[in-house]
Write a protein that holds these residues in place. Structure first.
Motif, PDB file in Angstrom:
ATOM      1  N   VAL A 138      -7.187  -1.051  -6.098  1.00  0.00           N
ATOM      2  CA  VAL A 138      -7.726  -0.455  -4.923  1.00  0.00           C
ATOM      3  C   VAL A 138      -7.407   1.110  -4.775  1.00  0.00           C
ATOM      4  CG1 VAL A 138      -7.219  -0.135  -2.339  1.00  0.00           C
ATOM      5  CG2 VAL A 138      -7.731  -2.295  -3.338  1.00  0.00           C
ATOM      6  N   PHE A 139      -6.070   1.630  -5.073  1.00  0.00           N
ATOM      7  CA  PHE A 139      -5.567   3.196  -5.105  1.00  0.00           C
ATOM      8  C   PHE A 139      -6.593   3.898  -6.015  1.00  0.00           C
ATOM      9  CE2 PHE A 139      -3.404   6.730  -6.380  1.00  0.00           C
ATOM     10  CZ  PHE A 139      -2.951   7.091  -5.209  1.00  0.00           C
ATOM     11  N   GLN A 140      -6.674   3.315  -7.378  1.00  0.00           N
ATOM     12  CA  GLN A 140      -7.653   3.899  -8.073  1.00  0.00           C
ATOM     13  C   GLN A 140      -9.281   4.186  -7.775  1.00  0.00           C
ATOM     14  OE1 GLN A 140      -6.228   5.646 -10.443  1.00  0.00           O
ATOM     15  NE2 GLN A 140      -4.231   4.913 -10.059  1.00  0.00           N
ATOM     16  N   ILE A 141      -9.852   3.004  -7.074  1.00  0.00           N
ATOM     17  CA  ILE A 141     -10.969   3.192  -6.482  1.00  0.00           C
ATOM     18  C   ILE A 141     -11.097   4.359  -5.604  1.00  0.00           C
ATOM     19  CG2 ILE A 141     -12.639   1.806  -5.379  1.00  0.00           C
ATOM     20  CD1 ILE A 141     -11.816  -0.780  -6.843  1.00  0.00           C
ATOM     21  N   VAL A 142     -10.261   4.171  -4.588  1.00  0.00           N
ATOM     22  CA  VAL A 142     -10.357   4.841  -3.476  1.00  0.00           C
ATOM     23  C   VAL A 142     -10.112   6.588  -3.887  1.00  0.00           C
ATOM     24  CG1 VAL A 142      -9.142   5.589  -1.315  1.00  0.00           C
ATOM     25  CG2 VAL A 142      -9.679   3.159  -1.887  1.00  0.00           C
ATOM     26  N   LYS A 143      -9.139   6.661  -4.804  1.00  0.00           N
ATOM     27  CA  LYS A 143      -8.781   8.148  -5.282  1.00  0.00           C
ATOM     28  C   LYS A 143     -10.012   8.558  -5.698  1.00  0.00           C
ATOM     29  CE  LYS A 143      -5.867  10.873  -7.864  1.00  0.00           C
ATOM     30  NZ  LYS A 143      -4.852  11.009  -8.950  1.00  0.00           N
ATOM     31  N   ARG A 144     -10.729   7.918  -6.708  1.00  0.00           N
ATOM     32  CA  ARG A 144     -11.939   8.575  -7.623  1.00  0.00           C
ATOM     33  C   ARG A 144     -13.041   8.797  -6.392  1.00  0.00           C
ATOM     34  NH1 ARG A 144     -11.783   3.637 -10.520  1.00  0.00           N
ATOM     35  NH2 ARG A 144     -13.548   2.272  -9.792  1.00  0.00           N
TER      36      ARG A 144
ATOM     37  N   SER B 295       0.918  -1.066   0.019  1.00  0.00           N
ATOM     38  CA  SER B 295       0.068   0.038   0.109  1.00  0.00           C
ATOM     39  C   SER B 295       1.042   1.180  -0.034  1.00  0.00           C
ATOM     40  CB  SER B 295      -0.995   0.051   1.223  1.00  0.00           C
ATOM     41  OG  SER B 295      -1.912  -1.056   1.217  1.00  0.00           O
ATOM     42  N   GLN B 296       1.808   1.064   0.727  1.00  0.00           N
ATOM     43  CA  GLN B 296       2.725   2.433   1.007  1.00  0.00           C
ATOM     44  C   GLN B 296       3.591   2.594  -0.474  1.00  0.00           C
ATOM     45  OE1 GLN B 296       5.244   2.729   4.481  1.00  0.00           O
ATOM     46  NE2 GLN B 296       3.970   1.742   5.396  1.00  0.00           N
ATOM     47  N   ARG B 297       4.009   1.600  -1.014  1.00  0.00           N
ATOM     48  CA  ARG B 297       4.666   1.812  -2.242  1.00  0.00           C
ATOM     49  C   ARG B 297       3.797   2.232  -3.331  1.00  0.00           C
ATOM     50  NH1 ARG B 297       7.742  -2.249  -1.800  1.00  0.00           N
ATOM     51  NH2 ARG B 297       6.446  -4.225  -1.980  1.00  0.00           N
ATOM     52  N   THR B 298       2.515   1.662  -3.497  1.00  0.00           N
ATOM     53  CA  THR B 298       1.826   2.301  -4.281  1.00  0.00           C
ATOM     54  C   THR B 298       1.353   3.701  -4.139  1.00  0.00           C
ATOM     55  OG1 THR B 298       0.617   0.103  -4.607  1.00  0.00           O
ATOM     56  CG2 THR B 298      -0.624   1.872  -5.559  1.00  0.00           C
ATOM     57  N   ALA B 299       1.010   4.295  -2.883  1.00  0.00           N
ATOM     58  CA  ALA B 299       0.523   5.483  -2.617  1.00  0.00           C
ATOM     59  C   ALA B 299       1.960   6.342  -2.936  1.00  0.00           C
ATOM     60  CB  ALA B 299       0.397   5.774  -1.289  1.00  0.00           C
ATOM     61  N   ASN B 300       3.144   5.888  -2.517  1.00  0.00           N
ATOM     62  CA  ASN B 300       4.267   6.876  -2.955  1.00  0.00           C
ATOM     63  C   ASN B 300       4.695   6.912  -4.392  1.00  0.00           C
ATOM     64  OD1 ASN B 300       4.889   6.649  -0.158  1.00  0.00           O
ATOM     65  ND2 ASN B 300       6.373   5.158  -0.196  1.00  0.00           N
ATOM     66  N   LYS B 301       4.066   6.012  -5.161  1.00  0.00           N
ATOM     67  CA  LYS B 301       4.339   6.395  -6.627  1.00  0.00           C
ATOM     68  C   LYS B 301       3.340   7.495  -7.135  1.00  0.00           C
ATOM     69  CE  LYS B 301       1.941   3.190  -9.312  1.00  0.00           C
ATOM     70  NZ  LYS B 301       1.695   2.133 -10.248  1.00  0.00           N
ATOM     71  N   TYR B 302       2.414   7.805  -6.476  1.00  0.00           N
ATOM     72  CA  TYR B 302       1.792   8.998  -6.540  1.00  0.00           C
ATOM     73  C   TYR B 302       1.920  10.074  -5.667  1.00  0.00           C
ATOM     74  CZ  TYR B 302      -0.716   5.578  -9.553  1.00  0.00           C
ATOM     75  OH  TYR B 302      -1.108   4.752 -10.540  1.00  0.00           O
ATOM     76  N   GLY B 303       3.056  10.010  -4.875  1.00  0.00           N
ATOM     77  CA  GLY B 303       3.455  11.149  -3.884  1.00  0.00           C
ATOM     78  C   GLY B 303       2.569  11.147  -2.765  1.00  0.00           C
TER      79      GLY B 303
END
Length: 170
Positions: A149-155, A68-76
């Motif tokens: 999950v990141f994309q679902i949660v972001k939108r 989760s951290q790695r994915t979030a970090n990819k987007y700053g």
């Protein structure tokens, strides 16, 4: 979506949101981190108090899952939260409780009295493309599960902010 808001959202009366999943190491800290990032970017952080929690006690005190951290970090985005367990008193303290899936939604609803039921929603109630209305648990999946999950949660978070924005009084 009819949001529970008893009064305008102000700096003196911030809107309090808690994101909830099972262990509070994947989905809910991702939602907390994304929401915080989006309100920071929009200059709205003084109008919100946000947190995340899990319905289980499996991971209390742990940081977000490394994937989760790695994915979030990819987007700053940095995930700062430490896992904690959701409890009934949270229903008194938060204006909105967003469960990631049906199981956690039902678990939170079981803690709520009639007055607090309206505060509990599913995260994907705010997703423009809600699918089955559940944010899938990526814990045992690969990187693509965490990205999904990141994309679902972001939108979903962006839509939530868009719906709350008219209630903010600067």
């Amino acid at each position: 979506m009819d949001l529970p808001a008893e009064s305008p959202i102000t700096k003196e009366n911030p809107y309090k949101i808690c994101f909830v999943c099972l262990g509070n190491i994947c989905r809910s800290p991702t939602a907390e981190g994304i929401f915080q990032h989006l309100i920071d970017e929009a200059g709205l952080s003084e109008f919100f108090e946000i947190d995340s929690a899990g319905t289980s006690a499996y991971h209390i005190g742990e940081s977000a899952n490394s994937k989760s951290q790695r994915t979030a970090n990819k987007y700053g985005i940095t995930l700062h939260s430490k896992a904690r367990q959701f409890n009934a008193s949270d229903l008194e303290n938060f204006d909105l409780v967003l469960a990631m899936d049906n199981e956690n939604f039902n678990n939170v609803c079981q803690m709520a009295d009639e007055h607090h039921q309206s505060k509990i929603r599913r995260m994907r109630d705010f997703d423009p493309d809600p699918g089955n209305r559940e944010v899938p648990d990526p814990y045992h999946g690969g990187a693509e599960g965490f990205e999904n999950v990141f994309q679902i949660v972001k939108r979903s978070c962006q839509q939530l902010i868009d719906e709350l924005r008219p209630h903010i009084r600067q």
